[in-house]
Design a protein around this motif. Structure first.
Motif, PDB file in Angstrom:
ATOM      1  N   GLU A  72      29.621  28.349  18.965  1.00 25.13           N
ATOM      2  CA  GLU A  72      30.175  28.608  20.297  1.00 25.13           C
ATOM      3  C   GLU A  72      29.271  29.476  21.165  1.00 25.13           C
ATOM      4  O   GLU A  72      29.451  29.545  22.370  1.00 25.13           O
ATOM      5  CB  GLU A  72      31.550  29.282  20.161  1.00 25.13           C
ATOM      6  CG  GLU A  72      32.596  28.424  19.476  1.00 25.13           C
ATOM      7  CD  GLU A  72      32.950  27.181  20.269  1.00 25.13           C
ATOM      8  OE1 GLU A  72      32.839  27.218  21.513  1.00 25.13           O
ATOM      9  OE2 GLU A  72      33.332  26.169  19.660  1.00 25.13           O
ATOM     10  N   ASP A  73      28.303  30.162  20.559  1.00 23.59           N
ATOM     11  CA  ASP A  73      27.426  31.072  21.296  1.00 23.59           C
ATOM     12  C   ASP A  73      26.518  30.270  22.235  1.00 23.59           C
ATOM     13  O   ASP A  73      25.585  29.595  21.800  1.00 23.59           O
ATOM     14  CB  ASP A  73      26.577  31.876  20.301  1.00 23.59           C
ATOM     15  CG  ASP A  73      25.786  32.997  20.974  1.00 23.59           C
ATOM     16  OD1 ASP A  73      25.317  32.803  22.115  1.00 23.59           O
ATOM     17  OD2 ASP A  73      25.645  34.067  20.355  1.00 23.59           O
ATOM     18  N   LYS A  74      26.780  30.357  23.541  1.00 22.28           N
ATOM     19  CA  LYS A  74      26.042  29.546  24.518  1.00 22.28           C
ATOM     20  C   LYS A  74      24.558  29.928  24.594  1.00 22.28           C
ATOM     21  O   LYS A  74      23.699  29.067  24.779  1.00 22.28           O
ATOM     22  CB  LYS A  74      26.698  29.668  25.893  1.00 22.28           C
ATOM     23  CG  LYS A  74      28.064  29.005  25.968  1.00 22.28           C
ATOM     24  CD  LYS A  74      28.635  29.050  27.378  1.00 22.28           C
ATOM     25  CE  LYS A  74      29.980  28.335  27.431  1.00 22.28           C
ATOM     26  NZ  LYS A  74      30.570  28.358  28.789  1.00 22.28           N
ATOM     27  N   LYS A  75      24.271  31.219  24.457  1.00 24.85           N
ATOM     28  CA  LYS A  75      22.874  31.647  24.512  1.00 24.85           C
ATOM     29  C   LYS A  75      22.101  31.094  23.317  1.00 24.85           C
ATOM     30  O   LYS A  75      20.952  30.668  23.452  1.00 24.85           O
ATOM     31  CB  LYS A  75      22.794  33.175  24.546  1.00 24.85           C
ATOM     32  CG  LYS A  75      23.232  33.787  25.871  1.00 24.85           C
ATOM     33  CD  LYS A  75      22.997  35.284  25.884  1.00 24.85           C
ATOM     34  CE  LYS A  75      23.392  35.885  27.229  1.00 24.85           C
ATOM     35  NZ  LYS A  75      23.167  37.358  27.251  1.00 24.85           N
ATOM     36  N   GLU A  76      22.738  31.119  22.166  1.00 21.63           N
ATOM     37  CA  GLU A  76      22.093  30.594  20.970  1.00 21.63           C
ATOM     38  C   GLU A  76      21.909  29.080  21.080  1.00 21.63           C
ATOM     39  O   GLU A  76      20.864  28.532  20.719  1.00 21.63           O
ATOM     40  CB  GLU A  76      22.925  30.934  19.740  1.00 21.63           C
ATOM     41  CG  GLU A  76      22.263  30.625  18.410  1.00 21.63           C
ATOM     42  CD  GLU A  76      21.071  31.521  18.101  1.00 21.63           C
ATOM     43  OE1 GLU A  76      20.277  31.147  17.214  1.00 21.63           O
ATOM     44  OE2 GLU A  76      20.934  32.572  18.754  1.00 21.63           O
ATOM     45  N   LEU A  77      22.919  28.399  21.604  1.00 20.77           N
ATOM     46  CA  LEU A  77      22.827  26.952  21.790  1.00 20.77           C
ATOM     47  C   LEU A  77      21.718  26.594  22.770  1.00 20.77           C
ATOM     48  O   LEU A  77      20.996  25.619  22.573  1.00 20.77           O
ATOM     49  CB  LEU A  77      24.161  26.399  22.288  1.00 20.77           C
ATOM     50  CG  LEU A  77      25.262  26.235  21.237  1.00 20.77           C
ATOM     51  CD1 LEU A  77      26.577  25.881  21.911  1.00 20.77           C
ATOM     52  CD2 LEU A  77      24.885  25.162  20.222  1.00 20.77           C
ATOM     53  N   GLN A  78      21.595  27.382  23.830  1.00 15.78           N
ATOM     54  CA  GLN A  78      20.564  27.123  24.829  1.00 15.78           C
ATOM     55  C   GLN A  78      19.177  27.132  24.200  1.00 15.78           C
ATOM     56  O   GLN A  78      18.307  26.338  24.563  1.00 15.78           O
ATOM     57  CB  GLN A  78      20.638  28.171  25.943  1.00 15.78           C
ATOM     58  CG  GLN A  78      19.665  27.942  27.095  1.00 15.78           C
ATOM     59  CD  GLN A  78      19.974  26.667  27.866  1.00 15.78           C
ATOM     60  OE1 GLN A  78      21.104  26.472  28.304  1.00 15.78           O
ATOM     61  NE2 GLN A  78      18.976  25.820  28.051  1.00 15.78           N
ATOM     62  N   TRP A  81      18.689  23.796  22.488  1.00 19.20           N
ATOM     63  CA  TRP A  81      18.454  22.740  23.480  1.00 19.20           C
ATOM     64  C   TRP A  81      17.046  22.838  24.063  1.00 19.20           C
ATOM     65  O   TRP A  81      16.365  21.823  24.221  1.00 19.20           O
ATOM     66  CB  TRP A  81      19.482  22.847  24.608  1.00 19.20           C
ATOM     67  CG  TRP A  81      20.899  22.706  24.161  1.00 19.20           C
ATOM     68  CD1 TRP A  81      21.365  22.001  23.082  1.00 19.20           C
ATOM     69  CD2 TRP A  81      22.057  23.301  24.773  1.00 19.20           C
ATOM     70  NE1 TRP A  81      22.732  22.108  22.989  1.00 19.20           N
ATOM     71  CE2 TRP A  81      23.183  22.894  24.002  1.00 19.20           C
ATOM     72  CE3 TRP A  81      22.254  24.119  25.884  1.00 19.20           C
ATOM     73  CZ2 TRP A  81      24.484  23.300  24.325  1.00 19.20           C
ATOM     74  CZ3 TRP A  81      23.542  24.519  26.209  1.00 19.20           C
ATOM     75  CH2 TRP A  81      24.644  24.115  25.431  1.00 19.20           C
ATOM     76  N   THR A 111      25.750  16.106  23.942  1.00 14.66           N
ATOM     77  CA  THR A 111      24.697  17.123  23.946  1.00 14.66           C
ATOM     78  C   THR A 111      23.447  16.623  24.661  1.00 14.66           C
ATOM     79  O   THR A 111      22.596  17.421  25.053  1.00 14.66           O
ATOM     80  CB  THR A 111      24.325  17.519  22.510  1.00 14.66           C
ATOM     81  OG1 THR A 111      24.082  16.330  21.740  1.00 14.66           O
ATOM     82  CG2 THR A 111      25.444  18.302  21.854  1.00 14.66           C
ATOM     83  N   TYR A 114      22.535  18.367  28.078  1.00 14.01           N
ATOM     84  CA  TYR A 114      21.871  19.667  28.161  1.00 14.01           C
ATOM     85  C   TYR A 114      20.357  19.505  28.123  1.00 14.01           C
ATOM     86  O   TYR A 114      19.626  20.190  28.835  1.00 14.01           O
ATOM     87  CB  TYR A 114      22.346  20.560  27.013  1.00 14.01           C
ATOM     88  CG  TYR A 114      23.853  20.712  26.974  1.00 14.01           C
ATOM     89  CD1 TYR A 114      24.533  21.379  27.992  1.00 14.01           C
ATOM     90  CD2 TYR A 114      24.603  20.165  25.938  1.00 14.01           C
ATOM     91  CE1 TYR A 114      25.913  21.502  27.966  1.00 14.01           C
ATOM     92  CE2 TYR A 114      25.979  20.283  25.908  1.00 14.01           C
ATOM     93  CZ  TYR A 114      26.629  20.947  26.926  1.00 14.01           C
ATOM     94  OH  TYR A 114      27.998  21.052  26.904  1.00 14.01           O
TER      95      TYR A 114
END
Length: 234
Positions: A72-78, A81, A111, A114
């Motif tokens: 769920e961590d958007k910064k980590e997901l970014q 990506w 996904t 992104y």
């Protein structure tokens, strides 16, 4: 040097026979297949769908399998990506065409979007090839009409208080990945006293597909629930 083309390809809900003709043509030509997976220990479902096509290819191709974890961590997901986009950009700069494959359709909760946002603003040719969505695939498996006449259909990616707020405004509700929030979903749906039909489908169009009358009975990730309220206007 001519730069490569970036292509988003929807591979449908699971059955390779549901790949579009355009998708198959593209998969037979591209130089690189990008097939993200959610875990290092789990194979890409999207890649397994297109394997019959790739097995028949006469020409060589390269496969990329970047990790897109389910967090769920958007910064980590970014970061994931961005890292994936950078690898794709390197291939495009080499003049290689890259196909990013995704379950269902690239424009619906994918996904792919992104990575596409990162690459789209650069000097590369891009293309999106639509695919059969999971919810239309589920409706076909269940032999169910999603919407008729002027009925309103709502696609719900996450069950929360917003669903309660809009329930009275819709006729058909498609709830994605219902295994994650089945208890709350049942509570909200049961609060609406209209007559309703409830169908749940797991692993749509795959060999282990299951169809339930009602809500899902276990916690399979690829689960979709369709709630169709009976409309007295029809």
């Amino acid at each position: 040097m001519k730069k490569g083309k970036f292509i988003g390809i929807g591979v449908g809900p699971g059955d390779p026979d549901l790949l579009t003709v355009k998708a198959v043509k593209a998969l037979n030509k591209v130089d690189v297949i990008c097939a993200p997976k959610s875990s290092k220990s789990k194979p890409s479902v999207a890649l397994s769908i297109i394997n019959p096509v790739l097995n028949d290819r006469k020409s060589k191709y390269e496969t990329l399998e970047p990790l897109f974890p389910m967090i769920e961590d958007k910064k980590e997901l970014q970061k994931y990506w961005t890292d994936a986009a950078q690898v794709i950009i390197e291939k495009l700069n080499e003049g290689l065409d890259v196909a990013f494959i995704t379950l269902g359709d690239p424009s619906v909760y994918s996904t792919f979007s992104y990575v596409f946002k990162i690459i789209e603003g650069m000097d590369f040719e891009t293309m999106i090839i639509p695919g059969i969505t999971s919810f239309t695939g589920c409706a076909a498996s269940a032999k169910m009409q999603l919407a008729e006449k002027d009925e309103i259909m709502v696609i719900v990616p996450k069950v929360d208080e917003r669903l309660s707020q809009i329930m009275a405004c819709g006729d058909t509700f498609v709830i994605m990945k219902t295994s994650r929030h089945s208890d709350m979903l049942e509570e909200i749906i049961n609060q609406d006293k209209r007559d309703k039909e409830i169908i749940s489908v797991q692993n749509c169009s795959m060999k282990d597909e299951k169809i339930f009358n009602g809500f899902v009975e276990d916690k399979k990730y690829l689960s979709t629930t369709i709630v169709k309220f009976k409309n007295s206007k029809n």
